[in-house]
Design an enzyme around this catalytic site. Structure first.
Site, PDB file in Angstrom:
ATOM      1  N   PRO A   1       0.832  -1.225   0.011  1.00 18.83           N
ATOM      2  CA  PRO A   1       0.081   0.094  -0.018  1.00 18.83           C
ATOM      3  C   PRO A   1       0.907   1.240   0.011  1.00 18.83           C
ATOM      4  O   PRO A   1       2.068   1.236   0.585  1.00 18.83           O
ATOM      5  CB  PRO A   1      -0.822  -0.280   1.342  1.00 18.83           C
ATOM      6  CG  PRO A   1      -0.772  -1.771   1.552  1.00 18.83           C
ATOM      7  CD  PRO A   1       0.419  -2.078   1.146  1.00 18.83           C
ATOM      8  N   GLU A   2       0.581   2.398  -0.767  1.00 17.98           N
ATOM      9  CA  GLU A   2       1.273   3.596  -0.791  1.00 17.98           C
ATOM     10  C   GLU A   2       0.411   4.595   0.326  1.00 17.98           C
ATOM     11  O   GLU A   2      -0.522   4.171   0.989  1.00 17.98           O
ATOM     12  CB  GLU A   2       1.159   4.094  -2.263  1.00 17.98           C
ATOM     13  CG  GLU A   2       1.761   2.990  -2.947  1.00 17.98           C
ATOM     14  CD  GLU A   2       1.930   3.227  -4.541  1.00 17.98           C
ATOM     15  OE1 GLU A   2       2.061   4.656  -4.640  1.00 17.98           O
ATOM     16  OE2 GLU A   2       2.148   2.557  -5.406  1.00 17.98           O
TER      17      GLU A   2
ATOM     18  N   LYS B   1       4.625   5.434   5.171  1.00 14.84           N
ATOM     19  CA  LYS B   1       3.923   3.824   5.337  1.00 14.84           C
ATOM     20  C   LYS B   1       4.086   3.354   6.726  1.00 14.84           C
ATOM     21  O   LYS B   1       3.673   2.220   7.095  1.00 14.84           O
ATOM     22  CB  LYS B   1       4.663   2.890   4.355  1.00 14.84           C
ATOM     23  CG  LYS B   1       4.525   3.432   2.811  1.00 14.84           C
ATOM     24  CD  LYS B   1       5.396   2.471   1.792  1.00 14.84           C
ATOM     25  CE  LYS B   1       5.092   3.064   0.487  1.00 14.84           C
ATOM     26  NZ  LYS B   1       5.784   2.187  -0.478  1.00 14.84           N
TER      27      LYS B   1
ATOM     28  N   ARG C   1      10.894  -1.938 -10.611  1.00 15.46           N
ATOM     29  CA  ARG C   1       9.378  -2.124 -10.473  1.00 15.46           C
ATOM     30  C   ARG C   1       8.964  -1.966 -11.803  1.00 15.46           C
ATOM     31  O   ARG C   1       9.424  -1.265 -12.697  1.00 15.46           O
ATOM     32  CB  ARG C   1       8.943  -1.253  -9.454  1.00 15.46           C
ATOM     33  CG  ARG C   1       9.787  -0.961  -7.976  1.00 15.46           C
ATOM     34  CD  ARG C   1       9.157  -2.138  -7.254  1.00 15.46           C
ATOM     35  NE  ARG C   1       7.780  -2.109  -6.909  1.00 15.46           N
ATOM     36  CZ  ARG C   1       7.361  -1.449  -6.074  1.00 15.46           C
ATOM     37  NH1 ARG C   1       7.875  -0.621  -5.365  1.00 15.46           N
ATOM     38  NH2 ARG C   1       5.874  -1.494  -5.943  1.00 15.46           N
TER      39      ARG C   1
END
Length: 263
Positions: free
Chosen positions: A2-3, A53, A253
């Site tokens: 999650p960001e 985060k 990524r």
């Protein structure tokens, strides 16, 4: 992972469940946290803060629970007395009379005093949070042009929590599309208009994602206002120029971009 928008939305849900209510029961899985169970029972959660985060759960006695979900951690809200159906390993339980919040599977969990908050390695290393309303585009621009970051390619810089906390891969992809740049650029090479556009997008896009939905479903669009323009849309036409969106890998990524209008 999650960001920032997803982490902040999770914190909002946790706050809505237990903030300001006396804790009737506290349980920790790790031995080093067990002494705090009795210290926190009867206290209240005053606020839940995000630093990128990481989550900081602040208690009325001055202690703060630091937790970082990393890849597998997840918080859940249940009615007190409910037995959740899950195979995940419980790490933290904070219970009030009507609601209970549970942290599963995370391993990076600590209890901090006010003094320890100022010296914690992760919290010292992490940059300003993109969802902090006090952070301005002018400050972001100054950070982009600082000696520490001005020579870094955006492909890696926009994933570095030391630059700006809360950014991640989908935000990196969408921000660079918004300003028409590729990941190979560096701040030192941009003109004034490009710098200004990027400085605004680095705040506007995460904040729009948070306010309109704030939940990561990587196969669907993000709410009515914020939706993916290029992320997971390889092979589709770019809505800005009609070019075909492509997928590659940058900084290990997946990266999505339009070669026709991102230069």
């Amino acid at each position: 992972m999650p960001e920032g928008p997803e982490i902040r939305r999770a914190a909002d849900n946790l706050e809505a469940a237990i903030k300001g209510k006396p804790l009737t029961d506290v349980w920790f899985a790790f031995a080093q946290l067990k002494p705090y169970e009795s210290q926190l029972t009867g206290q209240i959660v005053t606020r839940i803060e995000t630093r990128g985060k990481a989550l900081l759960t602040h208690f009325s006695n001055g202690l703060t629970l630091y937790s970082h979900n990393q890849l597998y951690g997840v918080w859940r809200v249940i009615d007190t007395g409910e037995i959740p159906k899950t195979t995940r390993i419980l790490r933290v339980r904070l219970q009030t009379a009507d609601k209970t919040i549970l942290l599963y599977s995370a391993s990076d969990i600590e209890m901090l005093t006010a003094e320890q908050l100022t010296t914690h390695p992760f919290l010292q290393r992490v940059g300003p949070d993109v969802l902090d309303a006090r952070l301005t585009p002018e400050e972001v621009k100054a950070r982009l042009l600082s000696p520490r970051f001005r020579n870094r390619q955006f492909s890696g810089l926009l994933l570095d929590q030391a630059f700006l906390a809360g950014l991640g891969n989908y935000l990196r992809v969408e921000i660079l599309w918004q300003v028409g740049l590729t990941g190979q650029h560096k701040a030192k090479d941009l003109n004034e208009a490009q710098l200004n556009a990027l400085s605004h997008a680095l705040l506007d896009i995460p904040r729009l994602s948070y306010t309109t939905r704030g939940q990561a479903d990587e196969n669907k669009h993000h709410g009515a206002l914020f939706r993916f323009k290029v992320f997971h849309r390889d092979g589709e036409a770019c809505e800005r120029c009609g070019g075909i969106i492509e997928k590659t890998t940058l900084s290990s990524r997946p990266f999505y971009w339009c070669p026709h209008c991102q230069k």
